[in-house]
Design an enzyme around this catalytic site. Structure first.
Site, PDB file in Angstrom:
ATOM      1  N   GLY A   7       0.829  -1.214   0.000  1.00 40.03           N
ATOM      2  CA  GLY A   7       0.000   0.000   0.000  1.00 40.03           C
ATOM      3  C   GLY A   7       0.853   1.250   0.000  1.00 40.03           C
ATOM      4  CB  ALA A   8       4.259   1.771  -1.304  1.00 37.16           C
ATOM      5  N   GLY A  11      -1.891   7.500   0.870  1.00 34.62           N
ATOM      6  CA  GLY A  11      -2.069   7.766   2.296  1.00 34.62           C
ATOM      7  C   GLY A  11      -0.862   7.513   3.178  1.00 34.62           C
ATOM      8  CB  ILE A  12      -0.691   5.610   6.384  1.00 35.12           C
ATOM      9  CG1 ILE A  12      -1.815   6.410   7.078  1.00 35.12           C
ATOM     10  CG2 ILE A  12       0.356   5.165   7.382  1.00 35.12           C
ATOM     11  CD1 ILE A  12      -2.775   5.570   7.916  1.00 35.12           C
ATOM     12  N   GLY A  13       0.915   4.833   3.733  1.00 37.15           N
ATOM     13  CA  GLY A  13       2.020   4.096   3.109  1.00 37.15           C
ATOM     14  C   GLY A  13       2.938   5.013   2.322  1.00 37.15           C
ATOM     15  CB  SER A 136      -7.660   0.152  12.884  1.00 36.47           C
ATOM     16  OG  SER A 136      -8.663   1.067  13.247  1.00 36.47           O
ATOM     17  CE1 TYR A 161      -9.929  -1.375   8.164  1.00 33.15           C
ATOM     18  CE2 TYR A 161     -11.005  -0.243   9.985  1.00 33.15           C
ATOM     19  CZ  TYR A 161      -9.913  -0.404   9.145  1.00 33.15           C
ATOM     20  OH  TYR A 161      -8.809   0.396   9.285  1.00 33.15           O
TER      21      TYR A 161
HETATM   22  N1  LIG Z   1      -7.063   6.321   7.580  1.00 29.70           N
HETATM   23  C1  LIG Z   1      -7.365   5.974   8.837  1.00 29.70           C
HETATM   24  O1  LIG Z   1      -8.007   6.735   9.608  1.00 29.70           O
HETATM   25  C2  LIG Z   1      -6.914   4.654   9.385  1.00 29.70           C
HETATM   26  C3  LIG Z   1      -7.172   4.363  10.739  1.00 29.70           C
HETATM   27  C4  LIG Z   1      -6.732   3.150  11.256  1.00 29.70           C
HETATM   28  C5  LIG Z   1      -6.062   2.249  10.449  1.00 29.70           C
HETATM   29  N2  LIG Z   1      -5.840   2.543   9.134  1.00 29.70           N
HETATM   30  C6  LIG Z   1      -5.116   1.552   8.311  1.00 29.70           C
HETATM   31  O2  LIG Z   1      -4.039   2.188   7.664  1.00 29.70           O
HETATM   32  C7  LIG Z   1      -3.668   1.425   6.503  1.00 29.70           C
HETATM   33  C8  LIG Z   1      -3.422   2.383   5.344  1.00 29.70           C
HETATM   34  O3  LIG Z   1      -4.635   2.977   4.991  1.00 29.70           O
HETATM   35  P1  LIG Z   1      -4.777   4.495   4.527  1.00 29.70           P
HETATM   36  O4  LIG Z   1      -5.580   5.187   5.547  1.00 29.70           O
HETATM   37  O5  LIG Z   1      -3.465   5.059   4.132  1.00 29.70           O
HETATM   38  O6  LIG Z   1      -5.756   4.328   3.269  1.00 29.70           O
HETATM   39  P2  LIG Z   1      -5.525   4.454   1.686  1.00 29.70           P
HETATM   40  O7  LIG Z   1      -5.050   5.823   1.365  1.00 29.70           O
HETATM   41  O8  LIG Z   1      -6.799   3.984   1.084  1.00 29.70           O
HETATM   42  O9  LIG Z   1      -4.363   3.408   1.403  1.00 29.70           O
HETATM   43  C9  LIG Z   1      -4.614   2.023   1.344  1.00 29.70           C
HETATM   44  C10 LIG Z   1      -3.548   1.350   0.497  1.00 29.70           C
HETATM   45  O10 LIG Z   1      -3.880  -0.039   0.379  1.00 29.70           O
HETATM   46  C11 LIG Z   1      -3.749  -0.417  -0.980  1.00 29.70           C
HETATM   47  N3  LIG Z   1      -4.637  -1.531  -1.310  1.00 29.70           N
HETATM   48  C12 LIG Z   1      -5.988  -1.581  -1.186  1.00 29.70           C
HETATM   49  N4  LIG Z   1      -6.445  -2.749  -1.669  1.00 29.70           N
HETATM   50  C13 LIG Z   1      -5.375  -3.450  -2.100  1.00 29.70           C
HETATM   51  C14 LIG Z   1      -5.200  -4.702  -2.725  1.00 29.70           C
HETATM   52  N5  LIG Z   1      -6.235  -5.501  -3.045  1.00 29.70           N
HETATM   53  N6  LIG Z   1      -3.943  -5.112  -3.027  1.00 29.70           N
HETATM   54  C15 LIG Z   1      -2.879  -4.330  -2.765  1.00 29.70           C
HETATM   55  N7  LIG Z   1      -2.974  -3.115  -2.187  1.00 29.70           N
HETATM   56  C16 LIG Z   1      -4.210  -2.679  -1.870  1.00 29.70           C
HETATM   57  C17 LIG Z   1      -4.149   0.839  -1.770  1.00 29.70           C
HETATM   58  O11 LIG Z   1      -3.661   0.761  -3.094  1.00 29.70           O
HETATM   59  P3  LIG Z   1      -3.912   1.979  -4.163  1.00 29.70           P
HETATM   60  O12 LIG Z   1      -2.869   3.014  -3.850  1.00 29.70           O
HETATM   61  O13 LIG Z   1      -3.709   1.306  -5.474  1.00 29.70           O
HETATM   62  O14 LIG Z   1      -5.301   2.463  -3.934  1.00 29.70           O
HETATM   63  C18 LIG Z   1      -3.480   1.919  -0.930  1.00 29.70           C
HETATM   64  O15 LIG Z   1      -2.141   2.105  -1.314  1.00 29.70           O
HETATM   65  C19 LIG Z   1      -4.789   0.422   6.290  1.00 29.70           C
HETATM   66  O16 LIG Z   1      -4.385  -0.844   6.737  1.00 29.70           O
HETATM   67  C20 LIG Z   1      -5.928   0.950   7.167  1.00 29.70           C
HETATM   68  O17 LIG Z   1      -6.774  -0.078   7.614  1.00 29.70           O
HETATM   69  C21 LIG Z   1      -6.246   3.724   8.589  1.00 29.70           C
END
Ligand SMILES: NC(=O)c1ccc[n+]([C@@H]2O[C@H](COP(=O)([O-])OP(=O)(O)OC[C@H]3O[C@@H](n4cnc5c(N)ncnc54)[C@H](OP(=O)(O)O)[C@@H]3O)[C@@H](O)[C@H]2O)c1
Length: 277
Positions: A7-8, A11-13, A136, A161
């Site tokens: 998920g690089a 967002g966070i990645g 989370s 989730y």
């Molecule tokens: N945002 C929050 O408030 C929050 C809170 C708690 C935990 N988290 C956790 O933080 C982590 C990062 O999430 P984020 O908030 O940065 O959201 P995000 O911006 O939606 O990033 C999610 C990443 O996961 C990748 N991904 C999704 N489905 C995939 C698949 N089938 N195969 C490979 N990669 C896939 C996406 O790829 P693409 O770049 O191609 O879309 C994206 O790079 C997640 O595990 C989430 O559960 C987030």
């Protein structure tokens, strides 16, 4: 030192990669969208050598793709300092992957389980190696149903989730128990409530709700801080198997500490991925 992160490209990645790139000789960007990764590397190349970044195509909702991604990394390096299992999110109700599992379960947990076990030989060979699982606080709402062994029940988005994020913590604790003696540490974390593309697959009410909450969310740069802390602090100063938030040790739910549940999850996950292990 080498870093691999799922998920690089968002967002966070993406913020984790930006912050850590200068500390690592090679960064494996494990991504589902190669085009997006390519334009991200163009951005990174303003400050870093392009050759530092290796795109590893990987769709976590397809176990054969995960196995292929791991094999690519195994052929390209003989060490790995940190594996960051960051990809994931919340997805619309009840959709099954091509492998036949509920997608939230597979993308957040099962795909990472397979990736991690496949990459273990590299981590075993590397001094101070660590695995970081992005969980989370949503795990507190979990109601795990491991008896539905294929995870094909009709799951609603949020319960699915919450369960998957609980599994991230259970998996971390199992890894710490099983691989601690091999000097591989495992950590998990809550990044905060972060303004990213999280929930981006939704439309309608849920999308509107996320939009309303966005002004109260922290930036992705801040949301990456705990991951960065865990990737850069010596293992001796961190608790193996720990759950972290705001770059400090935090207490997960009592369910997250259940030994019988984590053993059950481990055996189930091994069984569901055995074709590729
Ligand atoms: N945002 C929050 O408030 C929050 C809170 C708690 C935990 N988290 C956790 O933080 C982590 C990062 O999430 P984020 O908030 O940065 O959201 P995000 O911006 O939606 O990033 C999610 C990443 O996961 C990748 N991904 C999704 N489905 C995939 C698949 N089938 N195969 C490979 N990669 C896939 C996406 O790829 P693409 O770049 O191609 O879309 C994206 O790079 C997640 O595990 C989430 O559960 C987030």
């Amino acid at each position: 030192m080498k870093l691999a992160i799922t998920g690089a490209t968002s967002g966070i990645g993406a913020e984790t990669v930006k912050a850590l790139a200068s500390k690592f000789e090679t960064v494996f960007l494990i991504v589902r969208n190669e085009k997006k990764a390519d334009s991200f590397i163009n951005e990174l190349a303003k400050e870093h050598s392009r050759t530092k970044f290796v795109i590893v195509p990987c769709d976590l909702s397809d176990l054969s793709s995960v196995a292929k991604a791991a094999n690519k990394i195994l052929t390209e390096t003989d060490s790995l300092y940190a594996l960051v299992n960051n990809a994931g999110g919340i997805f619309p109700d009840g959709k099954l992957t091509g492998d036949g599992f509920e997608q939230t379960f597979q993308i957040n947990h099962l795909g990472h389980f397979l990736l991690t076990l496949k990459l273990m030989p590299l981590l075993e060979k590397t001094e101070d190696a660590r695995i970081i699982n992005v969980s989370s606080e949503a795990h507190r709402a979990a109601n795990p149903k491991l008896d539905d062994s294929k995870h094909v029940g009709n799951y609603k988005s949020f319960p699915a989730y919450a369960n998957a994020k609980l599994y991230n913590i259970l998996f971390t604790k199992s890894l710490a128990e099983k691989y601690g003696s091999k000097r591989i540490a495992s950590y998990c974390l809550h990044p905060g409530v972060v303004k990213t593309n999280f929930g981006g697959d939704f439309s309608g009410f849920f999308k509107a709700l996320i939009k309303l909450a966005q002004p109260f969310m922290i930036t992705a740069e801040k949301g990456a801080k705990t991951t960065i802390y865990l990737a850069t602090t010596p293992n001796d100063s961190l608790e193996n198997g720990g759950y972290f938030a705001k770059s400090r040790r935090a207490k997960p739910s009592s369910t997250a500490n259940s030994k019988s549940l984590r053993e059950k999850l481990w055996v189930l996950s091994q069984d569901l991925t055995k074709e590729y292990l």
